[in-house]
Write a protein that holds these residues in place. Structure first.
Motif, PDB file in Angstrom:
ATOM      1  N   ASN A   1      23.796 -37.900  26.407  1.00  0.00           N
ATOM      2  CA  ASN A   1      22.910 -37.971  27.709  1.00  0.00           C
ATOM      3  C   ASN A   1      22.397 -36.402  27.877  1.00  0.00           C
ATOM      4  O   ASN A   1      22.865 -35.227  27.537  1.00  0.00           O
ATOM      5  N   GLY A   2      21.347 -35.951  27.657  1.00  0.00           N
ATOM      6  CA  GLY A   2      20.590 -35.116  28.939  1.00  0.00           C
ATOM      7  C   GLY A   2      20.130 -33.631  27.114  1.00  0.00           C
ATOM      8  O   GLY A   2      19.539 -33.125  27.810  1.00  0.00           O
TER       9      GLY A   2
ATOM     10  N   LEU B   1      27.690 -31.742  25.702  1.00  0.00           N
ATOM     11  CA  LEU B   1      27.063 -31.727  27.549  1.00  0.00           C
ATOM     12  C   LEU B   1      27.880 -32.813  28.100  1.00  0.00           C
ATOM     13  O   LEU B   1      28.548 -33.046  29.139  1.00  0.00           O
ATOM     14  N   ASN B   2      28.392 -33.885  27.569  1.00  0.00           N
ATOM     15  CA  ASN B   2      29.716 -34.652  27.895  1.00  0.00           C
ATOM     16  C   ASN B   2      28.956 -35.693  26.714  1.00  0.00           C
ATOM     17  O   ASN B   2      28.962 -35.416  25.734  1.00  0.00           O
TER      18      ASN B   2
ATOM     19  N   CYS C   1      31.129 -21.211  23.574  1.00  0.00           N
ATOM     20  CA  CYS C   1      31.335 -22.251  23.258  1.00  0.00           C
ATOM     21  C   CYS C   1      31.177 -22.942  25.129  1.00  0.00           C
ATOM     22  O   CYS C   1      32.146 -22.725  25.842  1.00  0.00           O
ATOM     23  N   VAL C   2      29.919 -23.680  25.069  1.00  0.00           N
ATOM     24  CA  VAL C   2      30.030 -24.226  26.730  1.00  0.00           C
ATOM     25  C   VAL C   2      30.268 -25.592  26.383  1.00  0.00           C
ATOM     26  O   VAL C   2      30.242 -26.498  25.983  1.00  0.00           O
ATOM     27  N   TYR C   3      30.888 -25.737  27.643  1.00  0.00           N
ATOM     28  CA  TYR C   3      31.299 -27.432  27.395  1.00  0.00           C
ATOM     29  C   TYR C   3      31.599 -27.954  29.171  1.00  0.00           C
ATOM     30  O   TYR C   3      31.503 -27.116  30.489  1.00  0.00           O
ATOM     31  N   ASN C   4      31.400 -29.014  29.159  1.00  0.00           N
ATOM     32  CA  ASN C   4      31.435 -29.655  30.795  1.00  0.00           C
ATOM     33  C   ASN C   4      32.962 -30.148  31.120  1.00  0.00           C
ATOM     34  O   ASN C   4      33.326 -30.805  30.633  1.00  0.00           O
TER      35      ASN C   4
ATOM     36  N   VAL D   1      20.794 -30.770  37.170  1.00  0.00           N
ATOM     37  CA  VAL D   1      21.483 -30.139  37.764  1.00  0.00           C
ATOM     38  C   VAL D   1      22.780 -29.130  36.517  1.00  0.00           C
ATOM     39  O   VAL D   1      22.887 -27.885  36.621  1.00  0.00           O
ATOM     40  N   ALA D   2      23.494 -30.523  36.565  1.00  0.00           N
ATOM     41  CA  ALA D   2      24.040 -30.060  34.988  1.00  0.00           C
ATOM     42  C   ALA D   2      23.544 -29.713  34.066  1.00  0.00           C
ATOM     43  O   ALA D   2      24.084 -28.438  33.623  1.00  0.00           O
TER      44      ALA D   2
END
Length: 515
Positions: free
Chosen positions: A139-140, A211-212, A242-245, A319-320
């Motif tokens: 999602n997102g 993102l998730n 590498c961007v992670y949640n 916001v995330a």
């Protein structure tokens, strides 16, 4: 054959006479056929039920059309003897033509693979092709893609949001205006095809993010493990970030397992206080501690929750998304001031936690884009105690976990859609005290009218009525956008006939479809 395909890593390579079968003739399939025809390839497009306009254009661009059943390999497809099959994202791995191609040793690509190979058609002033950033997640994705593109543009970069967001990547690559950065939204379907790539010039993005991760599209992938593995492809060969949640362990594990270019950094984000390689929140301020020379001792302010609330952007999951987009923008040297400026002008698309009306103290919220349980969970977290409108096509996903986690906190649930029985059973097991109403409408136009009447009967002043279906829309509606529009129309119609005292209609709900 493979040696020839290995050499096709530039717009300026010799594509002439390459025998290609393109599967599907939607916007993606046509972009593939148009690109290959321009390159001089021998293109056969195979589809079931061709769009009339695209079918008319195919002979004009020099491609051939087969329009008929694809449940087995059509004779024209076999006779074409393709060197490569390029599939639109709707074709799952178990489709007969995909199985045939793989078992026959024919290369199988998606449109993103082709776009990467011809990315040098239009170059930047320094003679290099546009940078690529990749965005995926259950999602997102679309919101984050739009946010990233807006931040890059505010930072003075020519950015093109493309891919699963609706503009084919090939159209962006071939745009004569050229771009500095392509912000590419990728579905799990596109990533599965990208994962098949084994050539010497595999896609290598500047930055990437998942993102998730939650259950979705299991009917396409066959299992959650296969879905997860497809999503993990987003990080492969990433060069810078590498961007992670941080709050979703699956995304961190993807980064830990990814084969990346040496020197690539792992950049975390969540709603907590950030570490020195993260973005996060400190006392209501969104901050960057990853792309900052003094990140061990201080942080850079990006914006505040108060400023975001004014724009309707303060829901936790939004916001995330903002933090993830900011991480990508910062990896491309966009200044914090530009990020703040971009957010001041940003507005969510319709059908994403959109307030469609306020009347008699009741707020009506359209989050029809919440087409799976993970998205609906975020929406319910943003509006605790809501009257929840839920249901549709569950796509093979078990909704019990969502009902167990969030259902008991709702004031009531109004269940719609073809898979109502599964939703009702989940409430019986996990939230039996919640008042439950079913809408068993045979006609699409009756569904939302009944939903609104039921909601009016249960909602009080100060309540939120939330359309967050946790399911696809195609059982009763044309799309999630159609579902959201009909909800808003039914609300406005009911308000016009009087919901209570102090009736005041909110903004109109409109918007384009998307997947």
């Amino acid at each position: 054959m493979s040696s020839r395909l290995d050499s096709l890593t530039s717009w300026h390579a010799d594509w002439r006479g390459l025998r290609v079968v393109v599967l599907g003739l939607s916007v993606t399939g046509f972009s593939v056929a148009d690109t290959l025809a321009e390159l001089g390839a021998d293109v056969l497009v195979a589809t079931e039920g061709a769009d009339a306009e695209y079918a008319r254009l195919l002979p004009v661009i020099g491609a051939t059309l087969f329009d008929g059943s694809l449940q087995s390999v059509p004779d024209p497809v076999a006779a074409h003897a393709p060197e490569v099959v390029i599939a639109s994202p709707g074709f799952p791995p178990h489709h007969p033509l995909i199985r045939w191609a793989c078992e026959s040793g024919i290369a199988v690509w998606g449109d993103v693979e082709l776009a990467w190979r011809v990315r040098d058609k239009v170059l930047r002033p320094d003679g290099s092709p546009a940078e690529w950033t990749l965005i995926t997640g259950t999602n997102g994705k679309t919101t984050t893609t739009q946010l990233t593109a807006a931040m890059l543009a505010a930072g003075g970069l020519r950015a093109a949001p493309c891919g699963n967001i609706g503009v084919p990547v090939l159209d962006a690559v071939r745009d004569p205006a050229g771009f500095d950065v392509l912000v590419v939204e990728l579905s799990s379907h596109q990533l599965w095809y990208l994962g098949l790539s084994e050539g010497p010039d595999r896609l290598s993005p500047h930055a990437s993010v998942c993102l998730n991760l939650a259950d979705d599209h299991l009917e396409w992938h066959g299992s959650f493990a296969a879905y997860r593995d497809a999503k993990a492809v987003v990080y492969r060969n990433t060069r810078v970030a590498c961007v992670y949640n941080k709050s979703d362990i699956a995304t961190r594990e993807m980064v830990e397992e990814a084969e990346v270019v040496e020197g690539c950094r792992a950049i975390g984000f969540d709603l907590g206080v950030p570490g020195p390689s993260d973005l996060g929140l400190v006392d209501g301020i969104l901050v960057d501690r990853a792309f900052h020379d003094d990140r061990r001792a201080s942080a850079l302010e990006l914006t505040t929750l108060d400023e975001l609330a004014v724009r309707g952007l303060a829901a936790p999951h939004i916001v995330a998304n903002i933090l993830a987009a900011s991480a990508i923008a910062r990896s491309l040297d966009v200044a914090p001031a530009a990020i703040r400026e971009a957010l001041r002008g940003f507005r969510l698309d319709p059908h994403r936690i959109e307030i469609v009306a306020q009347a008699a103290g009741i707020t009506w919220v359209d989050d029809s884009k919440a087409t799976n349980p993970h998205a609906a969970s975020s929406s319910l977290a943003a509006f605790p105690g809501a009257v929840w409108v839920v249901g549709g096509l569950l796509k093979g996903v078990d909704i019990s976990g969502l009902v167990a986690d969030r259902g008991a906190a709702t004031k009531a649930a109004i269940v719609i859609g073809e898979d109502r029985a599964a939703v009702v059973a989940a409430f019986a097991r996990h939230a039996p005290a919640v008042p439950l109403f079913e809408v068993d409408a045979a006609q699409t136009e009756d569904v939302m009218a009944q939903v609104v009447e039921l909601a009016v009967g249960v909602a009080d002043r100060g309540d939120v009525v939330l359309l967050a279906p946790a399911a696809a829309s195609f059982d009763q509606f044309v799309s999630y956008a159609d579902r959201g529009r009909r909800f808003a129309e039914a609300v406005r119609d009911r308000i016009g006939r009087g919901v209570g005292d102090h009736d005041t209609a909110g903004p109109d709900a409109s918007g384009d479809d998307g997947r």
